[in-house]
Design a protein around this motif. Sequence first.
Motif, PDB file in Angstrom:
ATOM      1  N   VAL A   1       0.852  -1.181   0.000  1.00 15.65           N
ATOM      2  CA  VAL A   1       0.000   0.000   0.000  1.00 15.65           C
ATOM      3  C   VAL A   1       0.893   1.238   0.000  1.00 15.65           C
ATOM      4  O   VAL A   1       1.802   1.356   0.830  1.00 15.65           O
ATOM      5  CB  VAL A   1      -0.929   0.009   1.223  1.00 15.65           C
ATOM      6  CG1 VAL A   1      -1.652   1.354   1.360  1.00 15.65           C
ATOM      7  CG2 VAL A   1      -1.933  -1.133   1.140  1.00 15.65           C
TER       8      VAL A   1
ATOM      9  N   GLU B   1      -5.625  11.265  -3.315  1.00 16.39           N
ATOM     10  CA  GLU B   1      -6.439  10.148  -3.811  1.00 16.39           C
ATOM     11  C   GLU B   1      -6.568  10.219  -5.325  1.00 16.39           C
ATOM     12  O   GLU B   1      -6.427   9.206  -6.027  1.00 16.39           O
ATOM     13  CB  GLU B   1      -7.812  10.168  -3.152  1.00 16.39           C
ATOM     14  CG  GLU B   1      -8.669   8.972  -3.561  1.00 16.39           C
ATOM     15  CD  GLU B   1     -10.008   8.951  -2.854  1.00 16.39           C
ATOM     16  OE1 GLU B   1     -10.380   7.877  -2.329  1.00 16.39           O
ATOM     17  OE2 GLU B   1     -10.685   9.997  -2.825  1.00 16.39           O
TER      18      GLU B   1
ATOM     19  N   ASP C   1      -3.039   5.007  -2.503  1.00 16.86           N
ATOM     20  CA  ASP C   1      -3.960   3.967  -2.040  1.00 16.86           C
ATOM     21  C   ASP C   1      -4.600   4.292  -0.704  1.00 16.86           C
ATOM     22  O   ASP C   1      -5.620   3.690  -0.339  1.00 16.86           O
ATOM     23  CB  ASP C   1      -3.216   2.632  -1.868  1.00 16.86           C
ATOM     24  CG  ASP C   1      -2.501   2.185  -3.124  1.00 16.86           C
ATOM     25  OD1 ASP C   1      -3.115   2.279  -4.209  1.00 16.86           O
ATOM     26  OD2 ASP C   1      -1.339   1.738  -3.023  1.00 16.86           O
TER      27      ASP C   1
ATOM     28  N   PHE D   1     -10.665   6.233   0.216  1.00 12.32           N
ATOM     29  CA  PHE D   1      -9.622   5.305   0.657  1.00 12.32           C
ATOM     30  C   PHE D   1      -9.459   5.327   2.179  1.00 12.32           C
ATOM     31  O   PHE D   1     -10.017   6.181   2.860  1.00 12.32           O
ATOM     32  CB  PHE D   1      -8.312   5.534  -0.092  1.00 12.32           C
ATOM     33  CG  PHE D   1      -7.669   6.911   0.033  1.00 12.32           C
ATOM     34  CD1 PHE D   1      -8.097   7.861   0.943  1.00 12.32           C
ATOM     35  CD2 PHE D   1      -6.594   7.240  -0.787  1.00 12.32           C
ATOM     36  CE1 PHE D   1      -7.480   9.098   1.052  1.00 12.32           C
ATOM     37  CE2 PHE D   1      -5.960   8.472  -0.693  1.00 12.32           C
ATOM     38  CZ  PHE D   1      -6.416   9.389   0.232  1.00 12.32           C
TER      39      PHE D   1
ATOM     40  N   ARG E   1       2.985  -1.455   4.162  1.00  9.05           N
ATOM     41  CA  ARG E   1       2.467  -0.150   3.791  1.00  9.05           C
ATOM     42  C   ARG E   1       3.584   0.882   3.904  1.00  9.05           C
ATOM     43  O   ARG E   1       4.427   0.790   4.804  1.00  9.05           O
ATOM     44  CB  ARG E   1       1.320   0.286   4.710  1.00  9.05           C
ATOM     45  CG  ARG E   1       0.195  -0.707   4.863  1.00  9.05           C
ATOM     46  CD  ARG E   1      -0.785  -0.246   5.942  1.00  9.05           C
ATOM     47  NE  ARG E   1      -1.811  -1.220   6.243  1.00  9.05           N
ATOM     48  CZ  ARG E   1      -2.663  -1.118   7.257  1.00  9.05           C
ATOM     49  NH1 ARG E   1      -2.607  -0.067   8.068  1.00  9.05           N
ATOM     50  NH2 ARG E   1      -3.572  -2.060   7.466  1.00  9.05           N
TER      51      ARG E   1
ATOM     52  N   ARG F   1       5.487   1.716  -8.009  1.00 12.44           N
ATOM     53  CA  ARG F   1       4.722   0.467  -8.212  1.00 12.44           C
ATOM     54  C   ARG F   1       5.521  -0.532  -9.036  1.00 12.44           C
ATOM     55  O   ARG F   1       5.378  -1.746  -8.850  1.00 12.44           O
ATOM     56  CB  ARG F   1       3.393   0.779  -8.884  1.00 12.44           C
ATOM     57  CG  ARG F   1       2.493   1.647  -8.006  1.00 12.44           C
ATOM     58  CD  ARG F   1       1.054   1.649  -8.461  1.00 12.44           C
ATOM     59  NE  ARG F   1       0.314   2.704  -7.810  1.00 12.44           N
ATOM     60  CZ  ARG F   1      -0.096   2.686  -6.547  1.00 12.44           C
ATOM     61  NH1 ARG F   1       0.169   1.637  -5.798  1.00 12.44           N
ATOM     62  NH2 ARG F   1      -0.765   3.696  -6.042  1.00 12.44           N
TER      63      ARG F   1
END
Length: 319
Positions: free
Chosen positions: A3, A26, A31, A65, A290, A316
């Motif tokens: 996350v 967001e 996330d 989220f 996270r 990512r």
Amino acid sequence: MVVIGFHASHEQVAPEALLQAVRDAEAAGFDAAMCSDHLAPWSLAQGESGFAWSWIGAALALTRFPIGLVTAPGQRYHPVITAQAVATLGAMFPGRFWAALGSGEALNEHVTGDAWPDKQHRDRRLRECAEVIRALVAGERVNADGEVRVHEARVWSRPDAPPDLLAAAVSPETAAEVAEWADGLITVGTDPAAAAQTHDAYRAAGGTGPTAVQIHVSLAESDAEALALARDQWAHSTIPPDRMWDLEQPEEFDALADPTEDRLRAGVLVESSAAALAARVAAVAEGFDRIYLHHVGQDQADFLARCERELLPELRRLL
């Protein structure tokens, strides 16, 4: 999947602007989010400190989220009040709110006029507060007479499922201590080896919940600009941790800060390249479930724009 969250710093940004920032985060592709819970800023240059509990309700209502906060029950907040706040947010936003409990800093807690306890007493108080909060959110009637006192307390409006109560820990020793009661761990750092030690201490002591790390970054168009942002806004990170917990005023942090380049770069990941920053963040984040990115500049708009275009896609790819 790791996350990737956005950290909303109440010490640096006015609450109305921070509300827009979390909505922009967001939209940019983060996330999740988290926020600090301070009564005072770390330094005079930061100059803000909105009430986190008011803000987080609005932030959850305006986003989709998960959002959590790090808070310190036991002195400024009685644990019964914290339990009521946790339960209400958990009921209104099921599955989207969490709280991380920490032992606090004198900066925020001295205002009660009560003596500031040493670390041993703060840790004991934290554990007792966590037990009180957990029992109240579960619907129990609670009495306590230890580091905190509670008389016949009940919380009436409660969620169907209690929100996670994580623990905030900076050192491996504290991470190991909280493993027995916490639903997860959150720490802070920029050094991969130090972050790994804290993470591994929690796991080795039996901690099974999610692990998170907050990472201070400064991303700007040039290295000089990024370093200047860190010097202006996050110089207090150069103060040894064992001193920071006992200081009472932002002026004291300003006086003790050592904003030399090497010290600043140890406390903040300073970069002009989003790709280079992503690689450094990924190194710190290894093993964590996270990560929460805190851009130390007060203007979050340019940072979030670069996150959407460059930083988040690269992160990512790496994570």
